[in-house]
Design an enzyme around this catalytic site. Structure first.
Site, PDB file in Angstrom:
ATOM      1  N   PRO A   1     -18.824  32.643  18.806  1.00  9.99           N
ATOM      2  CA  PRO A   1     -17.807  33.015  17.857  1.00  9.99           C
ATOM      3  C   PRO A   1     -18.037  32.531  16.440  1.00  9.99           C
ATOM      4  O   PRO A   1     -18.478  31.416  16.219  1.00  9.99           O
ATOM      5  CB  PRO A   1     -16.568  32.321  18.424  1.00  9.99           C
ATOM      6  CG  PRO A   1     -17.086  31.225  19.292  1.00  9.99           C
ATOM      7  CD  PRO A   1     -18.550  31.366  19.440  1.00  9.99           C
ATOM      8  N   GLU A   2     -17.707  33.372  15.531  1.00  9.81           N
ATOM      9  CA  GLU A   2     -17.599  33.000  14.126  1.00  9.81           C
ATOM     10  C   GLU A   2     -16.119  33.088  13.753  1.00  9.81           C
ATOM     11  O   GLU A   2     -15.274  33.246  14.625  1.00  9.81           O
ATOM     12  CB  GLU A   2     -18.436  33.940  13.257  1.00  9.81           C
ATOM     13  CG  GLU A   2     -19.907  33.942  13.638  1.00  9.81           C
ATOM     14  CD  GLU A   2     -20.746  34.837  12.749  1.00  9.81           C
ATOM     15  OE1 GLU A   2     -20.427  34.971  11.558  1.00  9.81           O
ATOM     16  OE2 GLU A   2     -21.715  35.427  13.253  1.00  9.81           O
TER      17      GLU A   2
ATOM     18  N   LYS B   1     -14.518  27.164  11.910  1.00  7.66           N
ATOM     19  CA  LYS B   1     -14.789  27.741  13.241  1.00  7.66           C
ATOM     20  C   LYS B   1     -14.115  26.933  14.338  1.00  7.66           C
ATOM     21  O   LYS B   1     -14.423  27.101  15.518  1.00  7.66           O
ATOM     22  CB  LYS B   1     -16.307  27.768  13.497  1.00  7.66           C
ATOM     23  CG  LYS B   1     -17.054  28.802  12.673  1.00  7.66           C
ATOM     24  CD  LYS B   1     -18.529  28.739  12.953  1.00  7.66           C
ATOM     25  CE  LYS B   1     -19.295  29.487  11.884  1.00  7.66           C
ATOM     26  NZ  LYS B   1     -20.748  29.218  11.930  1.00  7.66           N
TER      27      LYS B   1
ATOM     28  N   ARG C   1     -32.751  30.969  11.050  1.00  8.68           N
ATOM     29  CA  ARG C   1     -31.955  31.959  11.792  1.00  8.68           C
ATOM     30  C   ARG C   1     -32.496  33.350  11.583  1.00  8.68           C
ATOM     31  O   ARG C   1     -32.895  33.723  10.473  1.00  8.68           O
ATOM     32  CB  ARG C   1     -30.489  31.915  11.328  1.00  8.68           C
ATOM     33  CG  ARG C   1     -29.883  30.535  11.268  1.00  8.68           C
ATOM     34  CD  ARG C   1     -29.863  29.853  12.623  1.00  8.68           C
ATOM     35  NE  ARG C   1     -29.138  30.625  13.588  1.00  8.68           N
ATOM     36  CZ  ARG C   1     -27.806  30.639  13.673  1.00  8.68           C
ATOM     37  NH1 ARG C   1     -27.092  29.876  12.882  1.00  8.68           N
ATOM     38  NH2 ARG C   1     -27.215  31.377  14.567  1.00  8.68           N
TER      39      ARG C   1
END
Length: 298
Positions: free
Chosen positions: A2-3, A59, A288
């Site tokens: 999740p973001e 978050k 990333r």
DNA sequence: AGGTTGACCTGGACGC
DNA sequence: TGCGTCCAGGTCAACC
């Protein structure tokens, strides 16, 4: 995994289901890595507390707690102006009103579910809060990158960085001044801006027409304004749709979000750009995976 | 100090 | 079907 939009969806879903409930018992799995505060401290803080509200900061899911028992913990009781009440009571109510917080970070694979106690515990359950009405709040996390902790200091948890959904364009632009790292890496750095992860970094950079590797400090005023706008637009849209769901993200009901239908670059390396038809490129920025359109993003 | 890299975990997808 | 490899939206400590 999740973001910001997924965390907000989960927090809102859990809030609607458990607000006002009392936590009667706490069970934890004993997997040391999962617990940033000790399991004893978590159990002691949560047991007997009343859930005032569940919300998102960055978050992280923040559960605001009030202590006390029965009517005493009720916020209307805390506000009552009773001349019979002792000064000690007032002090206690004041402290209770500030209360403690339970912090849940979902990591990559964490889920926070509200279930009936009879429903079998999923594999990789690491915490169970038993509620007064027989339901349970369960934290499930196969990959164990998630973290649970409690905060008892006054002031509470504010998160590591600035809040992207409400920040002004001026403050947003100021965050990147003089920064030598890539704008994509800056968006992912939680102590600068908290809540943005890999998907929404790529999606907002695409919509703003900016190369992910461009130095953050070298963005023009116009580029910063476009990025501020595209980031807030894409986050608001994703929240409205209930968050992304690439693999195993589910909200408190176990319902998948469907923002993945809207992805323009994330997960589309090698495919053609929806806007110009050029082949989307995959690179690595800040460790990333990053996908961008070499024609649309300059 | 700011920036970069690898480690932390498990499971699912893919190729042979 | 089975096994090995690679990849994953998260942080954070340790390094340069």
């Amino acid at each position: 995994m999740p973001e910001l939009p997924e965390v907000e969806t989960v927090a809102n879903g859990v809030d609607a289901r458990v607000r006002g409930q009392r936590i009667e018992r706490v069970w934890t799995s004993g997997k040391p890595q999962t617990f940033k505060s000790s399991e004893e401290e978590i159990a002691a803080t949560l047991t007997g507390a009343r859930i005032e509200r569940v919300r998102r900061v960055g978050k992280t899911i923040v559960m605001d707690l009030a202590r006390g028992s029965g009517r005493e913990a009720d916020s209307s009781a805390a506000l009552r102006n009773d001349s019979q009440k002792s000064k000690d009571d007032d002090t206690r109510h004041l402290r209770d009103a500030v209360g403690a917080q339970f912090l849940v970070h979902l990591g990559m694979t964490g889920r926070l579910l509200v279930s009936q106690a009879e429903v079998a515990l999923p594999l990789h359950t690491h915490a169970v809060l038993s509620l007064g009405d027989g339901r349970e709040v369960r934290f499930v996390d196969p990959r164990r990158f998630g973290r649970l902790s409690v905060v008892t200091e006054a002031g509470g948890y504010a998160g590591p960085g600035a809040e992207p959904t409400t920040i002004s364009v001026e403050d947003f632009s100021g965050l990147f001044k003089g920064r030598k790292l890539a704008i994509k890496a800056a968006l992912l750095n939680q102590s600068i801006l908290h809540g943005v992860g890999n998907i929404y970094a790529d999606e907002s950079l695409f919509r703003a027409g900016i190369r992910p590797r461009k130095q953050a400090g070298k963005l023009t005023k116009a580029e910063l304004a476009r990025l501020h706008s595209s980031l807030q637009t894409v986050l608001a849209h994703a929240i409205k749709l209930g968050g992304s769901s690439v693999s195993d993200y589910v909200d408190a009901d176990g319902i998948r979000g469907f923002f993945q239908l809207e992805h323009k670059v994330y997960g589309r390396a090698g495919e053609s750009c929806h806007d110009c038809g050029a082949g989307l490129k995959k690179i690595v920025v800040g460790g990333r995976t990053t996908v961008y359109c070499p024609a649309c993003q300059r």
